[in-house]
Design an enzyme around this catalytic site. Sequence first.
Site, PDB file in Angstrom:
ATOM      1  N   LYS A  83       0.838  -1.196   0.000  1.00 39.11           N
ATOM      2  CA  LYS A  83       0.000   0.000   0.000  1.00 39.11           C
ATOM      3  C   LYS A  83       0.874   1.248   0.000  1.00 39.11           C
ATOM      4  CE  LYS A  83      -3.985   1.998   2.466  1.00 39.11           C
ATOM      5  NZ  LYS A  83      -4.909   1.856   3.624  1.00 39.11           N
ATOM      6  N   SER A 158      -9.811   2.059   2.697  1.00 39.91           N
ATOM      7  CA  SER A 158      -8.969   2.798   1.776  1.00 39.91           C
ATOM      8  C   SER A 158      -7.993   1.934   0.995  1.00 39.91           C
ATOM      9  CB  SER A 158      -8.185   3.855   2.550  1.00 39.91           C
ATOM     10  OG  SER A 158      -7.306   3.227   3.496  1.00 39.91           O
ATOM     11  N   SER A 182      -9.996  -0.349   6.968  1.00 36.33           N
ATOM     12  CA  SER A 182      -9.452  -0.242   5.612  1.00 36.33           C
ATOM     13  C   SER A 182      -8.669  -1.454   5.126  1.00 36.33           C
ATOM     14  CB  SER A 182      -8.575   1.006   5.490  1.00 36.33           C
ATOM     15  OG  SER A 182      -9.364   2.161   5.593  1.00 36.33           O
TER      16      SER A 182
END
Length: 500
Positions: A83, A158, A182
Amino acid sequence: MTDMAELTRLTAAETAARIASGEVTAVEVTQAHLDRIDAVDEKVHAFLHVDREGALATAREVDAKRARGEKLGPLAGVPLALKDIFTTEGQPTTVGSKILEGWIPPYDATVTKRLKDADVVILGKTNMDEFAMGSSTENSAYGPTGNPWDLTRIPGGSGGGSSAALASFQAPLAIGTDTGGSIRQPAALTGTVGVKPTYGGVSRYGMVAFSSSLDQGGPCARTVLDAALLHEVIAGHDPMDSTSVDAPVPPVVEAARSGEVRGMRVGVVPELSGEGYQPGVMQRFDESVELLRELGAEIVEVSCPSFTRALAAYYLIAPSECSSNLARFDAMRYGLRVGDDGTRSAEEVTALTREAGFGDEVKRRVMLGTYALSSGYYDAYYGSAQKVRTLISRDFAKAFESVDVLVSPTAPTTAFPIGERADDPMAMYLADLCTIPSNLAGNAAMSLPCGLAPEDGLPVGLQIIAPAMADDRLYRVGAAVEAAFQARWGHPLLEEAPSL
């Protein structure tokens, strides 16, 4: 001869075993995944940056170490999608924001360093809601990510880029972060596995901060065992992080290999169901509870009344901390700078830069948080939210006196169409209804697939919640449920996903 396309369908454990035995090379595995990215990511948009040269260089080094007979870790040579919130020395870290476009960090986050030390091959950086603020990956400054099950729908957020990379077989492993769900919510919406470790169980050093008392990095994978293997690599005390827990890492891999729930007490939380929950989601959840009963677990209803206030408390605490953390993006030290033509003051340059560099959701949360922390409102808003947080922690503590784990749906609905909630922040925030309590309390939680909703054929996630530093219970229960469901289905859930 190895089918290169087949290599992208293997689990991380299977991939590592084949590399260790010499059946395939790390370079072959890495190249297969890079080819897969080339083939499908234009449609999915899981990655913001692909480090082809770096990934192949790491793979070559793994093969050289194996040839020399050096000891390698259990995930050596296995590709991973990272990420884009973790700093990576010499590679871009944008956090999905224009304000950090093109920024090259001079150091590695602790998670990044531990992955490199374990000889994991980092393929690149994945798309995300800007500064991890969102539940759909539509808030990325670089465009939305599609859900591999239906590219017109969101992959969750997210960390939608990481979950989509897994579900589209572009990587067998990924790293996400979980502030209000998330990691878990994207896992539920893409039919993958995601774990929020105990707060402080994985170092936050080098992880760009959104809400410091809630943010937690963790593993994302396609199987419970793969998540456990990755968890073991990235977890553990870090003196560079003052919130890091100085305690042994729970035996997560051992628990994932055992998968025995007979005699365990499993609590069902009535507050995490009811109005607003999609019927198909509740149907699959009820089937999961019945499955646990069949596996020998004792099912107990456990009321946690303060959970009904968790969403409101979260959306005061998280924006308040974000307004403080994002003050560092002032155009003076790094990142974007707008309007610095010699005629404007530093304050004017900062204001112009933040206007141009931050997206709407980030601005919304900074303003909410600044207001909640302002003189005359602090006690009424932020202070009250922290009191609710204490009540939630007490509810969890009381619940865990009588049960080993709690279970609930991971998200109240399946993946919704891209754009459907773009103009309705409250509807968007409700996507995290089930996951937020665990962030506020700091305990451990997992999402794993429990089937497809009959209304739309999209994945549904089962959430398992364990006490702080009892992360191994997640893997024990998760492995049992995963094995039982796959025996019932005859294959992993992802095999039912449409081919890209």
